[in-house]
Design a protein around this motif. Structure first.
Motif, PDB file in Angstrom:
ATOM      1  N   LYS A 136      -3.301  60.719  -7.022  1.00 19.13           N
ATOM      2  CA  LYS A 136      -4.122  60.181  -7.588  1.00 19.13           C
ATOM      3  C   LYS A 136      -5.128  61.269  -8.542  1.00 19.13           C
ATOM      4  O   LYS A 136      -5.475  61.165  -9.565  1.00 19.13           O
ATOM      5  CB  LYS A 136      -4.966  59.284  -6.817  1.00 19.13           C
TER       6      LYS A 136
ATOM      7  N   ASP B 275      -6.034  51.594 -11.212  1.00 19.68           N
ATOM      8  CA  ASP B 275      -5.711  52.964 -10.930  1.00 19.68           C
ATOM      9  C   ASP B 275      -4.455  53.169 -10.320  1.00 19.68           C
ATOM     10  O   ASP B 275      -4.006  54.291 -10.069  1.00 19.68           O
ATOM     11  CB  ASP B 275      -6.788  53.800 -10.578  1.00 19.68           C
TER      12      ASP B 275
ATOM     13  N   LEU C 267      -7.383  56.584 -14.460  1.00 23.72           N
ATOM     14  CA  LEU C 267      -7.398  57.414 -13.594  1.00 23.72           C
ATOM     15  C   LEU C 267      -8.168  58.859 -14.256  1.00 23.72           C
ATOM     16  O   LEU C 267      -8.889  59.569 -13.401  1.00 23.72           O
ATOM     17  CB  LEU C 267      -6.073  58.233 -13.328  1.00 23.72           C
TER      18      LEU C 267
END
Length: 394
Positions: A318, A341, A373
């Motif tokens: 991430k 996300d 993101l």
């Protein structure tokens, strides 16, 4: 006067808890703390990232014996006897219907010959369940003792009554997620009073810098490159990943799926890859000291785990702004907001398959995930260090 700290962990081989510990150690203020680190097995790949301000102690003699270091004949004989005793008891445990965790068997066999450092510490920290906790609880001389738990403890093979004899000597139990805390709290009411949460320490700047260290040569620029990072063990459910790859192949998708990690399931997984004729599609890369260059350059990051202590690799993907598919392990919703996300899917093969396919078949969806993101602040748990400071100061 500086506070004297001792951290204990099995090794600094590549793993989530190990990476978290290195990050924590490197953030400690050396003007406040005098920090020792004890590893039962030295030489792990992550040792080179440990700050020079940290004093790495010699491993206990018995562990050095296991690593082929020689001592006096009388000591060698004692250590050989305990190694043989441990081996026999581990084998007997494997055929016992009420199997104990191997760490409990090992500690029971060797606890009388394991010696702690003579130094007295203000705070001693076991950074993992099992042997580090037994060692800190029963051997180390410290004013305060902390023990990290980074797994779904209630569902492990650890005999909880045996472990209690150690945990009752621990001042604070540190869980790395809400799920881990709830898992610990189910064991004994007494644990509710001593368990706190400190998330795995993750420094996004370190991740981003490491992601630029070298080029990835294994990826195929003409294909979709999928990546999974994790040990080759049953908890990571690589068998499902391979079966999903087989479905993608049958659908005619042009992809290559890479797995970074090593472990006892390698041979079994390699046979499954061969069975589905996936040698050109699913590649076990083995251990890589720096997986972040691969993460940064992959097209989709997939985590098929059945369980995670927290899910550090998903957080790392991430940070590097990769489209993520992760199974609904207990902490997944603490990391990913579904369809904003990343994607959280169920543990079955079809759900994982459709999650990946959603990215492959819908470029707009994938681009919107990446856009989101990039809009949100990088995941960071560096502030968790302040919680640690509070624990050791008070």
């Amino acid at each position: 006067m500086k506070k004297k700290l001792l951290f204990v962990i099995d090794s600094l081989e590549i793993g989530g808890a190990e990476k978290s510990l290195v990050s924590l150690l490197n953030m400690l203020d050396s003007s406040i703390f005098e920090t020792d680190l004890l590893l039962f097995k030295q030489g792990g790949d992550l040792e080179r990232y440990v700050s020079r301000n940290i004093n790495i102690l010699p491993a206990p003699e018995y562990y050095r014996f296991l690593n082929s270091e020689k001592f006096k004949v009388s000591k060698n004989m004692i250590y050989f006897y305990h190694r043989l005793k441990t081996s026999i008891n581990l084998r007997l445990n494997n055929i016992n219907k009420r199997t104990l965790h191997s760490e409990q068997i090992v500690y029971k066999c060797i606890h009388k010959i394991i010696k702690a450092p003579e130094k007295k510490y203000d705070v001693a920290i076991a950074y993992s369940q099992g042997m580090p906790t037994y060692f800190v609880a029963n051997k180390v001389n410290a004013f305060k003792k902390l023990a990290w738990i980074n797994t779904d403890y209630v569902n492990t093979l650890y005999n909880k009554d045996i472990d209690y004899e150690s945990y009752k000597k621990i001042n604070k139990i540190i869980a790395v997620s809400k799920n881990t805390m709830n898992s610990v709290s189910k064991i004994r009411e007494e644990y509710n009073k001593k368990v706190d949460i400190i998330l795995d320490i993750l420094d996004p700047n370190m991740i981003k810098n490491m992601a630029e260290e070298h080029q990835v040569v294994e990826f195929d620029k003409s294909a979709v490159n999928i990546l999974t990072v994790g040990r080759l063990v049953s908890a990571k459910a690589y068998e499902k990943a391979i079966e999903v790859a087989n479905l993608l192949k049958k659908e005619g998708y042009n992809f290559k799926w890479f797995a970074i990690g090593e472990g006892p399931d390698r041979e079994k997984l390699q046979q499954l890859i061969k069975k589905f004729d996936l040698n050109e599609y699913f590649v076990l890369l083995g251990k890589r000291l720096n997986p972040y260059t691969y993460m940064k350059n992959c097209d989709i990051y997939v985590q098929t785990s059945i369980k995670e202590g927290f899910g550090l690799t998903v957080c790392e993907a991430k940070i590097l702004k990769r489209p993520i598919v992760c199974t609904n392990f207990p902490t997944a919703k603490e990391i990913i907001t579904h369809e904003e996300d990343g994607l959280i899917v169920e543990h079955d093969i079809q759900s994982i398959y459709y999650g990946i396919k959603k990215y492959l078949a819908n470029d707009n969806f994938k681009e919107n995930i990446i856009k989101q993101l990039n809009l949100i602040e990088s995941y960071s748990s560096v502030n968790e260090v302040e919680k640690f400071y509070d624990l050791v100061r008070n």
